[in-house]
Design an enzyme around this catalytic site. Structure first.
Site, short mmCIF file in Angstrom:
data_model
loop_
_atom_site.label_atom_id
_atom_site.label_comp_id
_atom_site.label_asym_id
_atom_site.label_seq_id
_atom_site.Cartn_x
_atom_site.Cartn_y
_atom_site.Cartn_z
CE LYS A 279 31.79 63.65 -3.55
NZ LYS A 279 30.85 62.93 -4.42
NE ARG A 353 29.16 66.17 -14.50
CZ ARG A 353 28.21 65.25 -14.38
NH1 ARG A 353 27.04 65.44 -14.96
NH2 ARG A 353 28.43 64.14 -13.70
N1 BES Z 1 34.15 62.65 -7.69
C1 BES Z 1 32.80 62.32 -7.83
C2 BES Z 1 32.58 60.98 -8.50
C3 BES Z 1 33.00 59.77 -7.74
C4 BES Z 1 32.11 59.12 -6.89
C5 BES Z 1 34.27 59.26 -7.90
C6 BES Z 1 32.52 58.00 -6.20
C7 BES Z 1 34.65 58.16 -7.21
C8 BES Z 1 33.80 57.51 -6.37
C9 BES Z 1 32.07 63.35 -8.67
O1 BES Z 1 32.54 64.65 -8.59
C10 BES Z 1 30.65 63.36 -8.22
O2 BES Z 1 30.41 63.68 -7.10
N2 BES Z 1 29.75 62.99 -9.10
C11 BES Z 1 28.37 62.91 -8.79
C12 BES Z 1 27.61 63.45 -9.98
C13 BES Z 1 26.16 63.70 -9.70
C14 BES Z 1 26.00 64.82 -8.72
C15 BES Z 1 25.48 64.05 -11.01
C16 BES Z 1 28.01 61.46 -8.55
O3 BES Z 1 28.59 60.57 -9.18
O4 BES Z 1 27.18 61.22 -7.69
ZN ZN Z 2 31.71 65.75 -6.99
#
Ligand code: BES
Ligand code: ZN
Ligand code: ZN
Length: 499
Positions: A279, A353
């Site tokens: 990230k 997931r």
């Molecule tokens: N933990 C994150 C989701 C999230 C994002 C929670 C912002 C709270 C605030 C999750 O693991 C994630 O990174 N999801 C990705 C999925 C994508 C790579 C398909 C996302 O939401 O960008």
């Molecule tokens: Zn994530």
């Protein structure tokens, strides 16, 4: 903290202040408000007339009773609760919390609450106590100075004609639920260097011991042996070993249909760097709350143990840290989950997931016939619904409707997104059974859900995406900013209405 319920006249309540619910547009010409106005020498009427106080939900005004009046309390706090026809037992939670936070700031230690809701006494009292407890949770656990040390320590709830047994029961329930919500919020707020998967498991074990739940913690060797290749792949890049936390509540006398078992399953990513699909550093700190789903499961199980419903419930939390190192999963890796399905990992940041896949399969293997999983799963749900509704999806409409209804009853919003079969095609992989992401920028929240659905066999299943609702960026009149403890009350309602 001291809680008292009284059925007599509010003027008798032993407290520094009296907080009273006032409806939007209400005039102090009849009933309670008229009596109270008199005791202030007409100040209430003057405030309302000048529109300095409107009765809008969360509105407040503090005045003094006339010195020689017959009220024991010296101050009066008017608290707006919005329109009378929208006033529900759960509104009392915000009422009580707003009064508590307002008075605490002004150094008042005790107050009497006049919720002005004379039916459903147990629920009203429960909400008053819950709001009192949850409103005093602060984020300052790790401050060594400038802590908020002010506390309101005593609450007197006044309900005309209430049965003493109902008052007592409501108080006990409110304490159980309020403290369990704060337990969840404390976990969600913990920094990730302190709340590692191991520590999360320890906290669950200590809690289980305290309230009388069974707690089993599966280590990595056990999980590997059980074939949880999907969950384990997320943990590979971390020096912290993953834990699968299993909490069991068994009622002494069960009214459940034979073989019926509800499972609550939570995403417990103690920190989400994204892994190799790392990230951006801006805002990454927020990812300490990526274990909020797991915290919700643990807190809800705590409340269940105290409320003692007559149905069995199992809680499963996959506690894992998502880090990048030389052992970490790569985009394009293929792993095999516990149910035998193969997964092509195309983005290591879609890790929630991956851990839930094995956690829901495990829950079903343990005999779950209904499964609710909860997770801060996607940023997309924040785009879709913002912060006021939790996204809900599932494989059984009646089950989804039931949960949405439980949410409505306790004042928590849910909004359903569709899971039609076409969406499942979007996660077909070229080289494995499925891939862990769908097409870029398309229905991100649904993609997460259809992925998890692949690991549910016969059980009724619902998925709650709490990414937008588990953390409040700003405080409200009745609650501080930070972890919200969302879904605990909805799930308790679900459990108790299944009795
Ligand atoms: N933990 C994150 C989701 C999230 C994002 C929670 C912002 C709270 C605030 C999750 O693991 C994630 O990174 N999801 C990705 C999925 C994508 C790579 C398909 C996302 O939401 O960008
Ligand atoms: Zn994530
Ligand atoms: Zn995550």
């Amino acid at each position: 903290m001291k809680f008292t319920g009284i059925t007599g006249n509010f003027t008798e309540a032993n407290a520094e202040a009296l907080a009273v619910a006032v409806f939007k547009g209400e005039k102090p010409t009849t009933g309670y408000l008229k009596d109270i106005d008199k005791l202030t020498g007409g100040l209430v009427a003057a405030l309302i007339k000048a529109e300095e106080f409107t009765g809008e939900s969360g509105d407040t005004a503090l005045v003094r009773f006339t010195p020689k009046g017959s009220v024991k309390a010296s101050r009066l706090l008017l608290v707006g609760v919005g329109p009378l026809d929208e006033y529900k037992p759960h509104s009392v939670c915000k009422l009580s919390g707003t009064a508590t936070r307002f008075l605490r700031k002004r150094n008042i230690k005790s107050f009497a609450l006049l919720p002005r809701y004379d039916a459903e006494v147990v629920e009203v009292v429960q909400n008053a106590v819950q709001g009192f407890i949850t409103s005093q949770f602060e984020l300052d656990k790790y401050k060594t100075k400038d802590k908020n040390n002010k506390q309101v320590t005593s609450l007197v709830i006044c309900i005309d004609g209430a049965k003493p047994a109902d008052l007592k029961n409501g108080i006990a329930r409110g304490q159980a639920v309020g403290e369990s919500i704060n337990f969840t919020r404390d976990l969600a707020n913990e920094p990730p260097n302190i709340l590692t998967p191991t520590e999360m498991a320890k906290r669950a074990q200590a809690m289980a011991k305290e309230v009388g739940l069974k707690c089993e913690v599966l280590d990595e060797a056990r999980m590997t042996k059980m074939g949880m290749g999907s969950l384990m792949s997320v943990s590979r890049g971390s020096s912290q070993p993953a834990k699968l936390i299993v909490l069991r509540y068994t009622p002494t006398r069960s009214t459940a249909k034979k073989g019926e078992l509800l499972a609550l399953v939570g995403k417990g990513i103690t920190f989400d760097t994204g892994g190799i699909s790392i990230k951006p550093s801006e805002g990454m700190d927020a990812m300490k709350y990526d274990m909020s789903g797991g915290a919700t499961v643990i807190g809800t199980m705590r409340a269940i143990a105290l409320l003692k419903p007559t149905v069995p419930v199992i809680g499963v939390v996959a506690a894992v840290e998502n880090m990048p190192d030389g052992n970490a999963s790569r985009p394009s890796d293929v792993v095999t989950a516990m149910n035998g399905k193969t997964i092509e990992i195309l983005n290591t940041d879609a890790e929630g997931r991956l851990i839930l896949a094995d956690a829901v399969a495990y829950a079903e293997k343990q005999g779950a016939t209904r499964i609710v999983d909860m997770a801060t799963l996607t940023g997309a749900v924040i785009i879709a619904l913002g912060v006021h509704n939790t996204g809900i999806m599932g494989n059984d409409q009646a089950f989804v409707d039931e949960i949405v209804g439980c949410g409505r009853a306790v004042g928590e919003g849910y909004w359903q997104l569709p899971l039609s079969p076409e969406y499942s095609k979007d996660i077909r992989s070229d080289i494995a059974d499925i891939k862990n992401i769908g097409p870029r920028g398309k229905a991100g929240t649904i993609m997460g859900a259809v992925f998890i659905q692949e690991f549910v066999d016969k059980a009724k299943w619902a998925h709650l995406d709490i990414a937008g609702t588990a953390w409040l960026d700003s405080g409200k009149s009745h609650i501080s900013k930070g972890p919200s403890g969302v879904a605990v009350r909805t799930l308790l309602k679900l459990v108790e209405s299944s009795q």
